[in-house]
Scaffold this motif. Structure first.
Motif, PDB file in Angstrom:
ATOM      1  N   ALA A 171       0.835  -1.211   0.000  1.00 47.70           N
ATOM      2  CA  ALA A 171       0.000   0.000   0.000  1.00 47.70           C
ATOM      3  C   ALA A 171       0.866   1.257   0.000  1.00 47.70           C
ATOM      4  CB  ALA A 171      -0.927  -0.012   1.214  1.00 47.70           C
ATOM      5  N   VAL A 172       1.938   1.253   0.807  1.00 52.45           N
ATOM      6  CA  VAL A 172       2.830   2.415   0.873  1.00 52.45           C
ATOM      7  C   VAL A 172       3.579   2.590  -0.445  1.00 52.45           C
ATOM      8  CG1 VAL A 172       4.862   3.389   2.011  1.00 52.45           C
ATOM      9  CG2 VAL A 172       3.089   2.270   3.366  1.00 52.45           C
ATOM     10  N   LEU A 173       4.104   1.506  -1.000  1.00 57.27           N
ATOM     11  CA  LEU A 173       4.856   1.578  -2.252  1.00 57.27           C
ATOM     12  C   LEU A 173       3.991   2.110  -3.392  1.00 57.27           C
ATOM     13  CD1 LEU A 173       6.885  -1.733  -1.988  1.00 57.27           C
ATOM     14  CD2 LEU A 173       7.883   0.539  -2.255  1.00 57.27           C
ATOM     15  N   GLN A 174       2.760   1.624  -3.475  1.00 59.44           N
ATOM     16  CA  GLN A 174       1.871   2.092  -4.537  1.00 59.44           C
ATOM     17  C   GLN A 174       1.535   3.569  -4.372  1.00 59.44           C
ATOM     18  OE1 GLN A 174      -1.287  -0.839  -4.190  1.00 59.44           O
ATOM     19  NE2 GLN A 174      -0.490  -2.014  -5.919  1.00 59.44           N
ATOM     20  N   ALA A 175       1.335   4.003  -3.126  1.00 59.99           N
ATOM     21  CA  ALA A 175       1.033   5.414  -2.875  1.00 59.99           C
ATOM     22  C   ALA A 175       2.236   6.295  -3.212  1.00 59.99           C
ATOM     23  CB  ALA A 175       0.627   5.618  -1.416  1.00 59.99           C
ATOM     24  N   LEU A 176       3.443   5.865  -2.818  1.00 62.88           N
ATOM     25  CA  LEU A 176       4.642   6.645  -3.122  1.00 62.88           C
ATOM     26  C   LEU A 176       4.908   6.692  -4.618  1.00 62.88           C
ATOM     27  CD1 LEU A 176       7.096   5.527  -0.286  1.00 62.88           C
ATOM     28  CD2 LEU A 176       5.844   7.677  -0.466  1.00 62.88           C
ATOM     29  N   SER A 177       4.683   5.569  -5.293  1.00 67.62           N
ATOM     30  CA  SER A 177       4.875   5.531  -6.743  1.00 67.62           C
ATOM     31  C   SER A 177       3.960   6.523  -7.438  1.00 67.62           C
ATOM     32  CB  SER A 177       4.612   4.115  -7.271  1.00 67.62           C
ATOM     33  OG  SER A 177       4.645   4.092  -8.683  1.00 67.62           O
ATOM     34  N   LYS A 178       2.705   6.534  -7.037  1.00 71.12           N
ATOM     35  CA  LYS A 178       1.758   7.472  -7.646  1.00 71.12           C
ATOM     36  C   LYS A 178       2.177   8.908  -7.357  1.00 71.12           C
ATOM     37  CE  LYS A 178      -3.235   8.037  -8.241  1.00 71.12           C
ATOM     38  NZ  LYS A 178      -4.567   7.483  -7.863  1.00 71.12           N
ATOM     39  N   ARG A 179       2.670   9.134  -6.157  1.00 70.28           N
ATOM     40  CA  ARG A 179       3.093  10.485  -5.751  1.00 70.28           C
ATOM     41  C   ARG A 179       4.253  10.997  -6.601  1.00 70.28           C
ATOM     42  NH1 ARG A 179       5.487  14.494  -4.962  1.00 70.28           N
ATOM     43  NH2 ARG A 179       5.513  15.857  -3.123  1.00 70.28           N
ATOM     44  N   ILE A 180       5.292  10.192  -6.763  1.00 73.44           N
ATOM     45  CA  ILE A 180       6.456  10.690  -7.491  1.00 73.44           C
ATOM     46  C   ILE A 180       6.176  10.789  -8.987  1.00 73.44           C
ATOM     47  CG2 ILE A 180       8.057   9.819  -5.740  1.00 73.44           C
ATOM     48  CD1 ILE A 180       8.884   7.635  -7.739  1.00 73.44           C
ATOM     49  N   HIS A 181       5.329   9.904  -9.521  1.00 75.57           N
ATOM     50  CA  HIS A 181       5.053   9.948 -10.954  1.00 75.57           C
ATOM     51  C   HIS A 181       4.065  11.046 -11.335  1.00 75.57           C
ATOM     52  CE1 HIS A 181       6.969   5.901 -10.896  1.00 75.57           C
ATOM     53  NE2 HIS A 181       7.445   6.357 -12.046  1.00 75.57           N
ATOM     54  N   PHE A 182       3.473  11.695 -10.352  1.00 75.79           N
ATOM     55  CA  PHE A 182       2.715  12.917 -10.659  1.00 75.79           C
ATOM     56  C   PHE A 182       3.660  13.991 -11.203  1.00 75.79           C
ATOM     57  CE2 PHE A 182      -1.102  11.883  -7.883  1.00 75.79           C
ATOM     58  CZ  PHE A 182      -1.983  11.882  -8.960  1.00 75.79           C
ATOM     59  N   GLY A 183       4.974  13.763 -11.028  1.00 75.44           N
ATOM     60  CA  GLY A 183       5.953  14.669 -11.605  1.00 75.44           C
ATOM     61  C   GLY A 183       5.793  14.820 -13.114  1.00 75.44           C
ATOM     62  N   LYS A 184       5.294  13.786 -13.774  1.00 77.53           N
ATOM     63  CA  LYS A 184       5.049  13.884 -15.221  1.00 77.53           C
ATOM     64  C   LYS A 184       4.019  14.969 -15.520  1.00 77.53           C
ATOM     65  CE  LYS A 184       5.921   9.017 -16.440  1.00 77.53           C
ATOM     66  NZ  LYS A 184       5.348   7.849 -17.145  1.00 77.53           N
ATOM     67  N   PHE A 185       2.946  14.979 -14.744  1.00 82.20           N
ATOM     68  CA  PHE A 185       1.886  15.959 -14.964  1.00 82.20           C
ATOM     69  C   PHE A 185       2.373  17.366 -14.606  1.00 82.20           C
ATOM     70  CE2 PHE A 185      -0.179  11.902 -14.405  1.00 82.20           C
ATOM     71  CZ  PHE A 185      -1.190  11.912 -15.352  1.00 82.20           C
ATOM     72  N   VAL A 186       3.156  17.449 -13.530  1.00 76.85           N
ATOM     73  CA  VAL A 186       3.707  18.736 -13.126  1.00 76.85           C
ATOM     74  C   VAL A 186       4.643  19.260 -14.213  1.00 76.85           C
ATOM     75  CG1 VAL A 186       5.150  19.923 -11.427  1.00 76.85           C
ATOM     76  CG2 VAL A 186       3.485  18.221 -10.669  1.00 76.85           C
ATOM     77  N   ALA A 187       5.482  18.371 -14.760  1.00 71.23           N
ATOM     78  CA  ALA A 187       6.428  18.777 -15.796  1.00 71.23           C
ATOM     79  C   ALA A 187       5.713  19.261 -17.049  1.00 71.23           C
ATOM     80  CB  ALA A 187       7.359  17.613 -16.137  1.00 71.23           C
ATOM     81  N   GLU A 188       4.658  18.574 -17.438  1.00 74.08           N
ATOM     82  CA  GLU A 188       3.903  18.996 -18.617  1.00 74.08           C
ATOM     83  C   GLU A 188       3.287  20.373 -18.401  1.00 74.08           C
ATOM     84  OE1 GLU A 188       2.188  19.073 -22.382  1.00 74.08           O
ATOM     85  OE2 GLU A 188       3.745  17.743 -21.556  1.00 74.08           O
ATOM     86  N   SER A 189       2.756  20.600 -17.206  1.00 72.66           N
ATOM     87  CA  SER A 189       2.171  21.903 -16.894  1.00 72.66           C
ATOM     88  C   SER A 189       3.232  23.003 -16.950  1.00 72.66           C
ATOM     89  CB  SER A 189       1.517  21.865 -15.510  1.00 72.66           C
ATOM     90  OG  SER A 189       1.041  23.139 -15.132  1.00 72.66           O
ATOM     91  N   LYS A 190       4.409  22.727 -16.384  1.00 72.40           N
ATOM     92  CA  LYS A 190       5.478  23.727 -16.384  1.00 72.40           C
ATOM     93  C   LYS A 190       5.995  23.968 -17.796  1.00 72.40           C
ATOM     94  CE  LYS A 190       6.882  22.932 -11.596  1.00 72.40           C
ATOM     95  NZ  LYS A 190       7.917  22.450 -10.658  1.00 72.40           N
ATOM     96  N   TYR A 191       6.067  22.903 -18.590  1.00 72.78           N
ATOM     97  CA  TYR A 191       6.501  23.073 -19.976  1.00 72.78           C
ATOM     98  C   TYR A 191       5.529  23.969 -20.745  1.00 72.78           C
ATOM     99  CZ  TYR A 191       7.355  22.081 -24.890  1.00 72.78           C
ATOM    100  OH  TYR A 191       7.587  22.215 -26.224  1.00 72.78           O
ATOM    101  N   CYS A 192       4.241  23.720 -20.567  1.00 74.42           N
ATOM    102  CA  CYS A 192       3.232  24.512 -21.281  1.00 74.42           C
ATOM    103  C   CYS A 192       3.267  25.983 -20.874  1.00 74.42           C
ATOM    104  CB  CYS A 192       1.844  23.927 -21.042  1.00 74.42           C
ATOM    105  SG  CYS A 192       1.575  22.336 -21.855  1.00 74.42           S
ATOM    106  N   SER A 193       3.703  26.264 -19.650  1.00 71.03           N
ATOM    107  CA  SER A 193       3.760  27.651 -19.180  1.00 71.03           C
ATOM    108  C   SER A 193       5.009  28.376 -19.664  1.00 71.03           C
ATOM    109  CB  SER A 193       3.703  27.696 -17.654  1.00 71.03           C
ATOM    110  OG  SER A 193       4.882  27.140 -17.090  1.00 71.03           O
ATOM    111  N   ASN A 194       6.048  27.617 -20.070  1.00 70.07           N
ATOM    112  CA  ASN A 194       7.298  28.254 -20.516  1.00 70.07           C
ATOM    113  C   ASN A 194       8.039  27.342 -21.488  1.00 70.07           C
ATOM    114  OD1 ASN A 194       9.542  29.852 -20.808  1.00 70.07           O
ATOM    115  ND2 ASN A 194      10.261  29.662 -18.692  1.00 70.07           N
TER     116      ASN A 194
END
Length: 279
Positions: A115-138
């Motif tokens: 349960a912890v591993l799956q939650a942490l995995s989802k947390r760190i891979h949200f970095g993809k969505f964050v990166a796409e948002s930052k790319y679109c802004s600049n």
């Protein structure tokens, strides 16, 4: 591996790999096989720890339709930091939050681990969505840095120290609030059959506030003894896990994503089997 376990039902054994799975490996692979059958890993938010051991889905469930929030580049879709996350979880996180010894609760323990591993995995891979948002802004800013192979510049451009400190404070507060037993002595006593739910809720809320205030005060204290809060785990340890592992891994994913998004392979220090700044 654990003798006699073999391979989890329905899983694949990659060519050249022996079936020497640990108890946690076995349970995690079996869980992922089950979850993959109902399309968990077709979500862009989810990433398997043992993708090579998952069989191809053969049931008649329709493919899930997700909005195209990320780049559709195959290399970006393949970004998966679970290998290094798994290693750091076992080598760093578990020793930091656990007492030494053997309580023989192996089954319950690995269920919690998964349960912890799956939650942490989802947390760190949200970095993809964050990166796409930052790319679109600049887009121009990131494109120029990537074309110059300036990974440090990309990291600096995507970093928001104020937000990171807010995340760290929130992690400490949650650990202080939810990582301790209820303060039973502070709860009002009730007679048999007497309803006193309002008082109990108020007392529980007050205890949570006390824990939060202690966490903030201790985070600012230079006294090591003052930073020890009695509970299931020291909130300072949870904060350090986020500071040294979770946030850096998330940002490594962001850097790798942004390089691929701009048409270049990321530098070797941003490979998915390592951390750019190791701990």
């Amino acid at each position: 591996g654990v003798p006699g376990l073999g391979a989890p039902p329905g899983s694949r054994v990659p060519e050249g790999e022996e079936d020497g799975l640990s108890f946690l490996d076995f349970m995690l692979v079996g869980t992922e096989v089950l979850h993959s059958a109902v399309r968990r890993y077709e979500s862009p938010e989810e990433h398997a720890f043992f993708p090579d051991r998952l069989p191809k889905r053969t049931n008649s469930l329709s493919k899930l339709d997700y909005p195209n929030l990320l780049s559709e580049d195959a290399a970006i879709n393949a970004l998966n930091w679970n290998k290094i996350l798994y290693r750091k979880y076992l080598d760093v996180i578990v020793p930091a939050i656990s007492n030494q010894g053997d309580d023989e609760q192996y089954g319950s323990t690995v269920i919690a681990d998964i349960a912890v591993l799956q939650a942490l995995s989802k947390r760190i891979h949200f970095g993809k969505f964050v990166a796409e948002s930052k790319y679109c802004s600049n887009p121009d800013g990131f494109q120029q840095l990537v074309e110059a192979n300036d990974a440090d510049g990309v990291m600096a451009l995507l970093t928001n120290e104020k937000v990171e400190e807010q995340v760290l404070t929130r992690a400490r507060l949650k650990a202080a609030t939810y990582g301790r037993e209820p303060i039973l002595s502070s709860l009002p006593t009730t007679k048999d059959g007497e309803e006193n739910s309002t008082s109990i809720i108020a007392a529980a809320a007050a205890a949570a506030v006390v824990a939060a205030v202690e966490a903030v005060q201790n985070s600012k204290s230079c006294d090591a003894s003052a930073q020890k809060i009695k509970g299931k785990v020291d909130p300072g340890i949870i904060e350090s896990i986020y500071r040294q592992l979770i946030i850096p891994m998330t940002k490594d994913i962001e850097v790798a994503y942004l390089f691929l998004r701009c048409g270049k392979e990321p530098p070797m220090e941003y490979s998915s089997d390592r951390m750019s700044v190791d701990v």
